[in-house]
Design an enzyme around this catalytic site. Structure first.
Site: not given
Ligand code: EPU
Length: 426
Positions: A22-23, A116, A121, A306, A397
Site C-alpha cells: 500500500k505505502n 488514520c 499529523r 505500523d 483501506r
C-alpha cells in the site's frame, strides 16, 4: 456499516502469496502523472486507499484501468490541479500528490489530508520543503494553494525523516531546474521503491535508503513505464502474527525478509520458529510463547510503528512481560482500549505500553484505524467463540481481501452488513 464476524480458535495453516505494498503504490500513483503518458503498475493491491488514489487521478483527468493485480494509468490528459476536499480527507497520502501536480501543472489546490487518527499529523515539513523548492504556498482555512512557475532544486535538511515529506520533495523535484539534495530523508523501503519506479520512468534519483537522497532534475520522462510494486511488509507481519496468535504455521510467498528484520527477530524471541527463504518466510508455532521483551518504534531501519499493534496482540499469549515504546505517533494506542474490553492485561503510560499474559474473551470491538483494526481481528482469531470487529472500512483501506486470505488458511471470518439494535429491540 460492515462488520467482521470472526469465529476464533482455529489455527491458521497453509501458504499465501503476499499483496503488493500500500505505502509504496500510493506515492507511485502520485508519480504516474509525471510522464504525461502511460504507467502500468503490477502487483498493485486492490484496496480502498488505492481506489481513492485512482479517484484523485481521475479528478485530474487521468484514465485508470484496474486489471488483475495491475493498474494502467494514462495521464496524457491530466491537466487538473485540484483535489476535491472530500477525497483529500479519505487518506493521509493525498498530500503526496501535491508535489507531482505542481511539477506538471505549476499549481496545486489541496486541503489538509485525512488518514488514520494516530495523533497530531501536521504537514509543516511538506510545506516548508516545497517552499525551499521555490513553490509559493498559501494556507487558507484548511485549504493549501501552491504555485510553482519554476521549481528550482535546493538542499533541504528535514527536521524529522518524514516518509510523506520525503516523497513529496522527490516528486516535486524529478523535473526541477537543477538538483535537489535531501538530508535526513526517510529511509523506508517504500522510498527506495519510489526511486526505482521513477528511475524506470527516466528520472535521475539516487541515495534512497541512505542519509542523503539526490534528485537531478530531468526535462523529459519516458511515455510508457511498467513497474512491479514491492511486497507489503506490514501485511506480511499481520499474517505472520495471525498464524502465531492462532498457534498455526503459515508460509508467505513474495516477501522480502530484509524489510521485516526487526519483526522477525521479535517473533524469534517469542519462541516462534521462523524459516527464511529467498522470497518467502514461514512461521511455525511451538508449544510455549514468551513475551518479546521491549520494542521501541522508530523511523526505518528501526522497529516500524505500523507493526506494533500485532506484536501487542501476540504479547497477550506470551509468558512474561512485553513493553512497547511508541516514538512516531502521539496516539497510537487507541486500539488497546478495545483489546482491554476483551480482557487484555495491559497498562499504558504516555508512549509506553506494558502487556502481560491475558485470557481474552470474545466481545464486540470497534476498529478506529487500519492497523489497530487488523490487530483486533487477530485478537478475535486467537480467541475461542464468536466476536465482532465493527467499522471494517478502516481495515479495507490497506488489506486486499483480508477475510479471503484468512479463510484460505482455515480461519472463519465473515463480512456482514451489521447494524446496532435500536432501543425497541428492532
Ligand atoms: N510529521 C510532522 N510534520 C510533517 C510530517 C510528519 O510533524 O509535515 C510527524 C507526524 O505527525 C508523525 C511523524 O512525523 O508523528 C511521522 O510521519 P511521516 O510523515 O513519517 O508518516 P506519513 O508519511 O504520514 C507513513 C505511512 C504510515 C506510517 C508512517 C511512519 C503512508 C501512506 N503512510 O505516514 O503508514 O505509519 O509513514 O512509518 O506511507 C499505515 O500504513 O497504517 C500507516 C499509518
Amino acid at each position: 456499516m460492515e462488520w467482521y464476524i470472526i469465529e476464533g480458535g482455529h489455527p491458521l495453516n497453509g501458504e499465501i502469496s503476499l499483496q503488493g505494498s500500500k505505502n509504496a503504490s500510493l506515492p507511485q500513483f502520485a508519480a504516474s502523472i509525471l510522464n504525461r503518458g502511460v504507467c502500468v503498475l503490477k502487483n498493485c493491491p486492490d484496496i480502498a486507499d488505492i481506489r481513492t488514489a485512482a479517484e484523485i487521478l481521475e479528478g485530474l483527468g487521468c484514465t485508470v484501468e484496474f486489471g488483475k493485480n495491475s493498474v494502467k494509468i494514462d495521464s496524457s490528459k491530466a491537466f487538473g490541479y485540484i483535489i476535491n476536499r472530500s477525497v483529500m480527507k479519505k487518506m493521509r497520502s493525498s498530500i503526496v500528490f501535491a508535489g507531482s501536480i505542481l511539477s506538471v501543472n505549476k499549481s496545486a489546490a489541496v486541503h489538509y489530508p485525512g488518514g488514520c487518527p494516530l495523533g497530531e499529523r501536521p504537514v509543516n515539513i511538506h510545506i516548508d520543503s516545497l517552499k525551499k523548492l521555490n513553490v509559493k504556498v498559501y494556507e487558507i482555512g484548511d485549504a493549501i494553494f501552491c504555485f510553482a512557475d519554476d521549481i528550482a532544486g535546493n538542499e533541504i535538511e528535514l527536521p524529522f525523516p518524514s516518509v510523506g515529506a520525503t516523497e513529496n520533495i522527490i516528486l516535486a523535484s524529478v523535473k526541477c531546474r537543477g538538483k535537489t539534495v535531501i538530508y535526513n530523508p526517510a529511509k523506508e523501503p517504500e522510498i527506495t521503491d519510489l526511486q526505482n519506479f521513477l528511475n524506470a520512468m527516466g528520472a535521475d534519483v539516487y541515495g534512497a535508503g541512505s542519509d542523503k537522497i539526490v534528485i537531478n532534475g530531468v526535462k523529459r520522462l519516458k511515455k510508457y513505464t511498467e513497474y512491479t510494486v514491492m511486497p507489503d511488509r506490514i501485511a506480511a507481519v499481520t499474517y505472520l502474527a495471525a498464524a502465531g496468535i492462532t498457534g498455526g504455521a503459515v508460509n508467505i510467498k513474495n516477501v522480502r525478509c530484509e524489510h521485516i528484520r526487526n519483526e522477525l527477530e521479535a517473533l524469534k524471541r517469542m519462541g516462534f520458529n521462523i524459516t527464511e527463504g529467498s522470497d518467502s518466510v514461514r512461521l511455525e508455532s511451538l508449544a510455549e510463547v514468551r513475551g518479546f521483551g521491549k520494542i521501541e518504534t522508530n523511523p526505518y531501519p528501526g522497529f516500524p510503528t505500523d507493526s506494533q499493534p500485532f506484536m501487542c496482540v501476540l504479547a497477550s499469549v506470551g509468558n512474561g512481560k512485553s513493553v512497547i515504546e511508541e516514538n512516531i505517533f502521539s496516539n497510537r494506542f487507541r486500539y488497546v482500549e478495545q483489546l482491554k474490553k476483551m480482557g487484555l492485561n495491559a497498562k499504558t503510560e504516555e508512549n509506553r505500553l506494558e502487556i502481560e499474559k491475558s485470557c481474552l474473551e470474545q466481545k464486540i470491538t470497534e476498529a478506529e484505524d487500519l492497523r489497530g483494526g487488523a490487530a483486533l481481528m487477530l485478537a478475535h482469531l486467537g480467541t475461542k467463540g464468536i466476536g465482532v470487529v465493527k467499522n471494517t472500512m478502516h481495515i479495507d483501506r490497506g488489506y486486499e481481501n483480508i477475510e479471503g486470505v484468512i479463510n484460505k488458511l482455515g480461519g472463519k471470518v465473515y463480512k456482514l452488513y451489521g447494524e446496532e439494535k435500536n432501543d425497541k429491540g428492532k
